[in-house]
Write an enzyme that holds these catalytic residues in place. Structure first.
Site, PDB file in Angstrom:
ATOM      1  NE  ARG A  81      -2.993   0.374   3.266  1.00 12.72           N
ATOM      2  CZ  ARG A  81      -2.418   0.858   4.382  1.00 12.72           C
ATOM      3  NH1 ARG A  81      -2.010   2.099   4.412  1.00 12.72           N
ATOM      4  NH2 ARG A  81      -2.284   0.103   5.451  1.00 12.72           N
TER       5      ARG A  81
ATOM      6  CE1 TYR B 131     -16.902   9.487 -15.445  1.00 15.39           C
ATOM      7  CE2 TYR B 131     -16.578   9.386 -13.079  1.00 15.39           C
ATOM      8  CZ  TYR B 131     -16.847   8.758 -14.284  1.00 15.39           C
ATOM      9  OH  TYR B 131     -17.043   7.416 -14.303  1.00 15.39           O
TER      10      TYR B 131
ATOM     11  CG  ASP C  39     -10.561  14.300 -15.073  1.00 11.25           C
ATOM     12  OD1 ASP C  39      -9.929  13.681 -15.966  1.00 11.25           O
ATOM     13  OD2 ASP C  39     -11.536  13.809 -14.485  1.00 11.25           O
TER      14      ASP C  39
ATOM     15  CE  LYS D 268     -13.289   5.903 -17.846  1.00  6.81           C
ATOM     16  NZ  LYS D 268     -13.598   7.194 -17.262  1.00  6.81           N
TER      17      LYS D 268
HETATM   18  C1  LIG Z   1     -14.017   7.687 -15.984  1.00  7.69           C
HETATM   19  C2  LIG Z   1     -13.675   9.047 -15.542  1.00  7.69           C
HETATM   20  C3  LIG Z   1     -13.367   9.319 -14.200  1.00  7.69           C
HETATM   21  C4  LIG Z   1     -13.434   8.263 -13.113  1.00  7.69           C
HETATM   22  O1  LIG Z   1     -12.514   7.248 -13.308  1.00  7.69           O
HETATM   23  P1  LIG Z   1     -12.703   5.727 -12.781  1.00  7.69           P
HETATM   24  O2  LIG Z   1     -11.462   5.075 -13.247  1.00  7.69           O
HETATM   25  O3  LIG Z   1     -13.949   5.190 -13.404  1.00  7.69           O
HETATM   26  O4  LIG Z   1     -12.832   5.808 -11.302  1.00  7.69           O
HETATM   27  C5  LIG Z   1     -13.011  10.621 -13.869  1.00  7.69           C
HETATM   28  N1  LIG Z   1     -12.989  11.598 -14.804  1.00  7.69           N
HETATM   29  C6  LIG Z   1     -13.308  11.376 -16.083  1.00  7.69           C
HETATM   30  C7  LIG Z   1     -13.264  12.502 -17.048  1.00  7.69           C
HETATM   31  C8  LIG Z   1     -13.660  10.092 -16.498  1.00  7.69           C
HETATM   32  O5  LIG Z   1     -13.983   9.881 -17.781  1.00  7.69           O
END
Ligand SMILES: *Cc1c(COP(=O)(O)O)cnc(C)c1O
Length: 392
Positions: free
Chosen positions: A57, A110, A182, A207
């Site tokens: 961790r 998001y 982000d 993603k």
């Molecule tokens: C999918 C996504 C998240 C969250 O990510 P997870 O891996 O599903 O927890 C945050 N911001 C954006 C823009 C996303 O597309």
């Protein structure tokens, strides 16, 4: 290691085979803990006097390779990996705020980030506001004395509006407020917020960074000092860390990031042009479109427009759902950045928990669809869209 071009770092960054018995692929250190040679070494590791692993961790070699590679790709000093994008976002936001503080967000975030902001408000009195951040003045006006974080998505999910990151970074620096971006929609190949002056970049690595739809993960990158502080607090003690196997999948996915992003973009450019010309499509939101209101910002800060297109059909929610149901090749699923082309309906899926009036303010209508353009032959994708449009 000598600093190489982006494409080279996606393959070699953060890993040297000679440190791991010559293994070309990074080994998966599937272990929870690490043994010490003696009690004194344990003491030195815990006091920070000696570098080395203690417990997974707190750090793991496979995860560390992924973190180093990501730091290089985002042109940041350091990076921290998390078990999901939301674990990364929550660790960052909780580390930058205390009760009574305020977070200023871009217009639209998001869906789960929106949920987290609500939770922080209800439980910890950490408030937030949204600003379209269209100009310096607008941003300055929205900042309050208690604002301790500017939180930006660009392109904004799912409406694809952009925020000028250099402008936001300037304002943040002037006011002494950290700017968090982000960068999930772009991946480090298309946009590097830290290089543009922002303080912290976060990703859902689920993603484009993974790229293969087989892992949930997150990453944050920024200065050594900030990352060390987060590692010692909201990462270590909340504990949403990445598993070694998932880090290995991400290291593998990253190797093809540049070639994948090139193809995602090429396909998206062709499909956006097709959708723009279609009589049943009311509106197309794609930063590569020269009529996009933020086209100038796209050219300034994004290497390419990327693989996401949002579009509105002429019609209501029923028309949008009927259209989705007619698609044969394109899969109905949330998430994005995979080899498979995915389509989703934000109003009833990713943004269903956002109150309808907030949704309208974010520009999310009932006929808006978001397409994550995959790596298939674009002609097949066009045909699928064309056939489904003909049936509604
Ligand atoms: C999918 C996504 C998240 C969250 O990510 P997870 O891996 O599903 O927890 C945050 N911001 C954006 C823009 C996303 O597309």
């Amino acid at each position: 290691m000598k600093k190489h071009q982006f494409e080279t770092m996606t393959i070699h960054g953060g890993y040297r085979s000679n440190e791991f018995k010559g293994s070309l692929a990074p080994p998966i250190f599937q272990t929870s803990t690490f043994t010490f040679e003696n009690a004194e070494q344990g003491e030195r590791r815990f006091s920070g006097e000696e570098d080395g692993f203690i417990y997974s961790r707190l750090g793991n070699p496979t995860v560390a390779s992924f973190e180093q590679r990501m730091a290089q790709l985002e042109q940041a000093e350091a990076a921290l990996a998390f078990g999901s994008g939301m674990a990364a976002v929550s660790a960052i936001l909780l580390s930058l705020t205390r009760a009574g503080d305020h977070i200023l967000c871009s217009q639209g975030v998001y869906g789960c980030t929106f949920g987290l902001l609500k939770l922080m408000e209800e439980k910890y009195k950490i408030t937030h506001d949204f600003s379209s951040m269209k100009s310096r003045d607008e941003l300055l006006q929205a900042i309050r004395p208690e604002t301790t974080c500017l939180y930006i998505e660009t392109p904004i999910n799912p409406t694809m509006q952009l925020v000028d990151l250099e402008m936001a970074a300037d304002v943040g620096r002037e006011k002494g407020i950290p700017v968090v971006v982000d960068n999930t929609f772009c991946s480090p190949y298309l946009q590097n917020p830290v290089a543009l002056g922002c303080d912290i970049v976060v990703h859902s690595a689920t993603k484009y960074i993974s790229g293969h739809g087989d892992v949930i993960a997150g990453i944050a990158a920024g200065s050594k000092e900030m990352m060390a502080k987060i590692a010692q607090t909201t990462q270590k003690d909340i504990g949403g860390v990445l598993s070694p196997f998932d880090a290995w999948l991400l290291l593998r996915g990253l190797k093809t990031l540049a070639v994948r992003m090139d193809r995602h973009t090429e396909n998206a450019e062709k499909l956006a042009a097709f959708l723009c010309d279609h009589v049943k499509v009311a509106q197309v939101y794609f930063p590569g479109n020269s009529k996009h209101p933020d086209y100038r910002i796209a050219n300034k800060q994004m290497r390419k427009p990327g693989g996401l297109i949002s579009f509105e059909l002429k019609g209501d929610k029923r028309a949008a759902q009927a259209f989705m149901n007619e698609l044969q090749l394109i899969q109905i699923a949330v998430s994005l950045g995979d080899a498979e082309t995915l389509i989703q309906h934000p109003a009833t899926m990713t943004h269903a928990s956002v109150p309808p009036e907030d949704r309208v303010q974010m520009g999310i209508s009932d006929s808006l669809l978001r397409l994550s353009v995959g790596l298939e032959a674009w002609e097949d994708l066009r045909e699928d869209l064309e056939n489904a449009l003909a049936k509604i």
